[in-house]
Design an enzyme around this catalytic site. Structure first.
Site, mmCIF file in Angstrom:
data_model
loop_
_atom_site.group_PDB
_atom_site.id
_atom_site.type_symbol
_atom_site.label_atom_id
_atom_site.label_comp_id
_atom_site.label_asym_id
_atom_site.label_seq_id
_atom_site.Cartn_x
_atom_site.Cartn_y
_atom_site.Cartn_z
ATOM 1 C CE1 TYR A 95 -3.523 -2.595 1.218
ATOM 2 C CE2 TYR A 95 -2.297 -2.786 3.271
ATOM 3 C CZ TYR A 95 -3.307 -3.216 2.430
ATOM 4 O OH TYR A 95 -4.090 -4.242 2.825
ATOM 5 C CB CYS B 147 15.468 -11.727 -4.595
ATOM 6 S SG CYS B 147 16.774 -12.530 -3.682
#
Ligand SMILES: *Cc1c(COP(=O)(O)O)cnc(C)c1O
Length: 427
Positions: free
Chosen positions: A329, A355
């Site tokens: 968000y 990653c």
């Protein structure tokens, strides 16, 4: 009152230095304050009582999805809380935590037959139903198990909660609820079904609302609908006003729960006095974030400092799999050094080892750091651990509950073996 405060150079949870938890248990670890949880729940319960809604007149149904640790559920249950669940799994959690099935309401747009059967077998308080097909399914299943299903219809009042689009749920274009103009017809369908007992209206317009104006606007729509239903011979036992009150992450100033509830009960009392000779109606709430959000922090340790050409990175041992809100968000969480250093700060992005470039917890923060330092990611009690995943085969963080100067482990750290224990190799 906040329960995560600095004493001298050290950051504490209640009367316990956060560094002590890290030393004993390692990191990343979610740390919750029992006093903060209690205080935040009592803000609702006391406001209900102050407005004459003691026993039965109001029910606070804590939204389990915001933080579903058994110890949190057990603590809130002992304080008298009910529970708003959105899955069969959450139902089993609440029961395992000693929650009272008579205080459970079941929300969500996609309840399966199995989940309905499970909830009916425990005779929960109410299903918050979101569509006509769901009404028919619930009626059929209730009939097959010889039960009546108590039902609220979740209506969509089409008010703008003015919050992040991902956590706004009360607009026409959202997947949630029954459109306001279809509500009466849908209530008629429910009223006719033999195994459905229509008992309420439910409405939840979004999350992290700072102002109660949209909530009170939604209440007006709910009152209007309740009157329409009354005129059509459908008499309700309760109104469920949902959750959604926001918290301070940065410098937001959310409405105080006591003030919001005072305005809400005043309006409801006036309505009942004008139309129903003061006849009471039970009021339910579904708060999540406002109870747990500021009652928790995520404790993490700096693994490396990387001083790049245009940015400085603090690589910490917590990641987006532990706290998804920033990546999902763009959410802002405060970051505090557990031990304040007497050095000039640098601007750091606080990032995890996963990653993905989206793996960040905070950006551009002024911090004085050395490798090995502890950081507290603030206001992480809600939608933190419950949204955590095992991405990159990272075991989920440990969770602890602090009480005064002591803490209890309420979830042990996941080990790698836990993560692949359910998997098998084929010949
Ligand atoms: C998530 C949710 C809540 C809780 O919202 P908060 O903003 O955490 O208070 C309440 N009701 C429903 C139906 C929800 O989906």
């Amino acid at each position: 009152m906040t329960y995560f405060e600095r004493r001298g150079d050290a950051l504490y949870a209640e009367d316990l230095p956060l560094a002590q938890i890290a030393a004993q248990l390692g990191t990343p670890t979610y740390v919750y304050s029992r006093a903060a949880l209690t205080q935040n729940f009592l803000a609702y319960a006391n406001a209900c009582r102050a407005h004459g809604r003691g026993d039965g007149g109001a029910l606070v149904c804590y939204s389990v999805k915001s933080n579903s640790n058994l110890a949190v559920l057990n603590l809130l249950g002992k304080l008298g809380s009910g529970f708003d669940i959105v899955s069969g799994g959450e139902l089993l959690r609440v029961l395992a935590a000693g929650g009272d099935p008579k205080k459970i309401i079941f929300s969500g747009v996609g309840k399966s037959e199995e989940e309905m059967r499970l909830a009916l077998s425990h005779d929960i308080l109410c299903f918050n139903v979101e569509s006509i097909p769901e009404l028919h399914r619930l009626n059929a299943i209730a009939g097959s198990v010889g039960r009546q299903a108590r039902v609220s219809l979740r209506v969509n009042p089409d008010v703008d909660a003015k919050t992040h689009p991902y956590i706004s749920t009360g607009l026409k274009e959202n997947k949630f609820g029954i459109a306001f103009e279809d509500a009466l017809a849908t209530y008629r369908v429910g009223h006719e079904l033999p195994n459905i007992d229509v008992t309420g209206i439910d409405c939840h317009i979004g999350s992290q609302l700072l102002d109660d104006a949209p909530l009170l606007e939604a209440l007006e729509k709910v009152i209007e609908l309740a009157d329409q239903l009354h005129a059509n011979g459908i008499h309700l036992h309760h109104l469920d006003i949902g959750g959604g009150i926001g918290i301070t992450y940065d410098n937001e100033k959310p409405v105080a729960v006591a003030d919001y509830l005072a305005r809400l009960f005043t309006r409801i009392d006036r309505w009942r006095a004008e139309k129903y000779g003061g006849a009471p109606i039970s009021i339910m709430f579904e708060p999540g974030r406002s109870i747990v959000g500021n009652a928790g922090v995520l404790l993490t340790r700096v693994e490396y400092l990387k001083h790049g050409a245009s940015k400085n990175f603090a690589v910490v041992d917590a990641a987006m799999n532990d706290l998804m809100r920033p990546a999902m968000y763009d959410a802002w969480h405060g970051v505090q050094s557990v031990h304040r250093r007497d050095a000039s700060p640098l601007a750091y992005d606080v990032v995890g080892p996963v990653c993905e470039s989206g793996d960040w917890l905070a950006r551009d923060r002024q911090l004085a750091l050395e490798p090995g330092d502890l950081l507290a990611i603030m206001s992480a009690g809600a939608y933190g651990m419950t949204m955590a995943s095992n991405y990159n085969t990272r075991g989920r963080a440990a969770e602890v509950l602090v009480d005064g100067d002591r803490f209890s482990v309420i979830r042990r750290r996941e080990q790698a073996q836990d993560l692949f224990a359910l998997e098998s190799i084929v010949e």
